[in-house]
Design a protein around this motif. Structure first.
Motif, mmCIF file in Angstrom:
data_model
loop_
_atom_site.group_PDB
_atom_site.id
_atom_site.type_symbol
_atom_site.label_atom_id
_atom_site.label_comp_id
_atom_site.label_asym_id
_atom_site.label_seq_id
_atom_site.Cartn_x
_atom_site.Cartn_y
_atom_site.Cartn_z
ATOM 1 N N GLU A 1 47.749 50.946 38.724
ATOM 2 C CA GLU A 1 48.963 50.128 38.729
ATOM 3 C C GLU A 1 49.755 50.282 40.016
ATOM 4 O O GLU A 1 50.714 49.540 40.246
ATOM 5 N N LEU B 1 47.126 39.161 36.102
ATOM 6 C CA LEU B 1 46.365 39.888 35.081
ATOM 7 C C LEU B 1 45.072 39.153 34.722
ATOM 8 O O LEU B 1 44.001 39.786 34.589
ATOM 9 N N LEU C 1 47.677 44.379 39.800
ATOM 10 C CA LEU C 1 48.264 45.151 38.705
ATOM 11 C C LEU C 1 49.634 45.690 39.070
ATOM 12 O O LEU C 1 50.525 45.785 38.212
ATOM 13 N N VAL D 1 44.401 45.307 28.754
ATOM 14 C CA VAL D 1 45.772 45.323 29.273
ATOM 15 C C VAL D 1 46.679 44.762 28.182
ATOM 16 O O VAL D 1 46.425 43.659 27.668
ATOM 17 N N LEU E 1 47.430 50.108 30.050
ATOM 18 C CA LEU E 1 46.005 49.896 30.309
ATOM 19 C C LEU E 1 45.198 50.884 29.478
ATOM 20 O O LEU E 1 45.577 52.057 29.360
ATOM 21 N N ASN F 1 42.665 39.330 37.711
ATOM 22 C CA ASN F 1 42.105 40.673 37.809
ATOM 23 C C ASN F 1 41.021 40.894 36.759
ATOM 24 O O ASN F 1 39.977 41.506 37.037
#
Length: 450
Positions: A396, A354, A413, A442, A429, A357
């Motif tokens: 996702e 996470l 994700l 997130v 999200l 990203n």
């Protein structure tokens, strides 16, 4: 035009024991109600018949008076009243009259007029009385015996209550017995349910032998066979993940090292750009191999180990490491501790994906903001162009990427989503970040502790 995500309709839960108990009780109590109605009707008929017989019997026993009346002076008994001791509203009333309707003798609770003007033999229902009429043996008198109707209704009502009340009184006992019997009969099913419920990624042991009825023996055998096959499949996956870590990661690292060495040796020659492309592709392959190994590890059940881990120090460590690698800032604030049940390595994989990203797809001049709240939530926000809701709903999924030129495999994700389910956390999200016009937020919401 964007398509709204359709939330799955939640199915209503129901209990087999509750349905069996309610169904059995409805059937039994319905039969008892019908039985009570039949008993009440039969009791009413029988009591009415017995009371009518009593009226007839009283009328027949008044015959002994008529012999004295036949020898007496008719004028002396015109409307004569027979006084009886302890007479009340419930006492039978009687009248003795001539066939032409002249009243000669009556009881003190009988009216001064004939109970029934039409003195034919039989039963009559008049206001306030149920009357039986019969002629005397000589035919010179008519006997009328009446019973107060309120007393008759009262007697019938009491008789019906005496017949029906025991059935009603047994309702709680019947409910308790049915409930106890059903739950006792379903006890083996409850035991099998608890055994199956305790199985999961960390416990794939066969269900031990249970005292099950014939209907559940096949289910027990099928569950054990399924657990055996699942255990074998997970063992194969674990072996693959462990072997692939060495068979894929090491060659990829060796290829990257050789490519970097070749790039240095070529220096500023015309072949140096090609060596740079090889280095970049080797790095990309290494990252993809690493993501695939993470995905395989999660799917194989290797991540399901018990224990408690504090996410706040872990987030701080990962933030410091990524700042050093990426040269970007990550700001962490909020609660000082967040204890969750799970494996530290697995939590690290989820949070690193996470954070990485957010860094890769965020603006280079803006830090990534990580906030740990007191209500057990982790909020990770970056600064980027707002993402269309329809596209955001698909990010996702594995190998799905947004409209970006940033490096990545489209697995980060998806891996974080799968790990969040192992931690029983809800991952969501949102774009743009609330209160802004840009960015992606997130949220990881962990269940209450304990």
């Amino acid at each position: 035009m964007t398509e709204a995500r359709q939330e799955p309709r939640q199915r209503r839960h129901w209990s087999l024991a509750s349905r069996l108990v309610s169904g059995t009780l409805v059937a039994v109590l319905g039969a008892l109600v019908l039985l009570g109605a039949l008993v009440a009707g039969f009791t009413r008929f029988e009591v009415t018949e017995r009371l009518d017989n009593s009226l007839q019997e009283v009328a027949e026993r008044l015959e002994f008076m008529l012999s004295a009346l036949d020898h007496a002076d008719p004028g002396a008994r015109d409307g004569q009243v027979a006084r009886l001791p302890e007479t009340d509203r419930r006492t039978l009333a009687y009248q003795i009259a001539t066939p032409d309707g002249k009243l000669e003798i009556r009881s003190q609770n009988a009216p001064q007029t004939l109970l029934v003007p039409d003195m034919k033999t039989g039963f009559y229902t008049v206001p306030s009385f149920r009357v039986y009429v019969t002629p005397s043996a000589s035919g010179r008198h008519v006997i009328l015996v009446g019973e107060p109707t309120f007393h008759r209704r009262e007697a019938v009502r009491h008789a019906m209550l005496i017949s029906v009340l025991p059935i009603v009184a047994f309702f709680p006992a019947i409910w308790f017995m049915v409930r106890w019997s059903v739950r006792r009969a379903l006890r083996p099913l409850t035991g099998l349910q608890n055994e199956i419920r305790s199985r999961g990624g960390a416990n794939l042991a066969p269900v031990p032998p249970l005292d099950l009825p014939d209907e559940l023996v096949s289910i027990h055998a099928a569950v054990n066979l399924l657990l055996e096959r699942l255990n074998l499949a997970l063992a194969t996956e674990r072996a693959f993940a462990a072997n692939a870590a060495h068979e894929l990661r090491n060659p990829a690292a060796a290829l990257l090292a050789q490519a970097q060495l070749l790039q240095r040796q070529l220096g500023e020659t015309q072949y140096a750009p090609r060596a740079g492309i090889i280095v970049e592709q080797a790095r990309r392959m290494g990252r993809t191999v690493e993501k695939l190994l993470q995905l395989s590890r999660i799917g194989s059940g290797m991540a399901l180990c018990g224990g408690m881990v504090d996410l706040v120090p872990l987030i701080g460590f990962l933030a410091h490491e990524l700042e050093r690698e990426k040269g970007r800032r990550i700001v962490v604030d909020g609660a000082a501790s967040l204890l969750v049940e799970g494996d530290m390595d697995t939590a690290g994989i989820m949070l690193r994906n996470l954070l990485e990203n957010a860094l890769v797809h965020g603006a280079a001049d803006q830090p990534v903001q990580v906030t740990v709240t007191q209500d057990r939530r982790v909020l990770i926000a970056n600064d980027c162009a707002a993402i269309d809701p329809a596209l955001l709903a698909t990010l996702e999924k594995p190998f799905v990427r947004g409209q970006t030129e940033a490096e990545g495999s489209g697995l980060g994700l998806g891996i974080a989503r799968q790990i969040s389910r192992l931690f029983h956390a809800e991952m969501s999200l949102l774009s743009p970040v609330p209160g802004r016009t840009r960015g992606v937020l997130v949220t990881l919401a962990f269940p209450p502790q304990g």
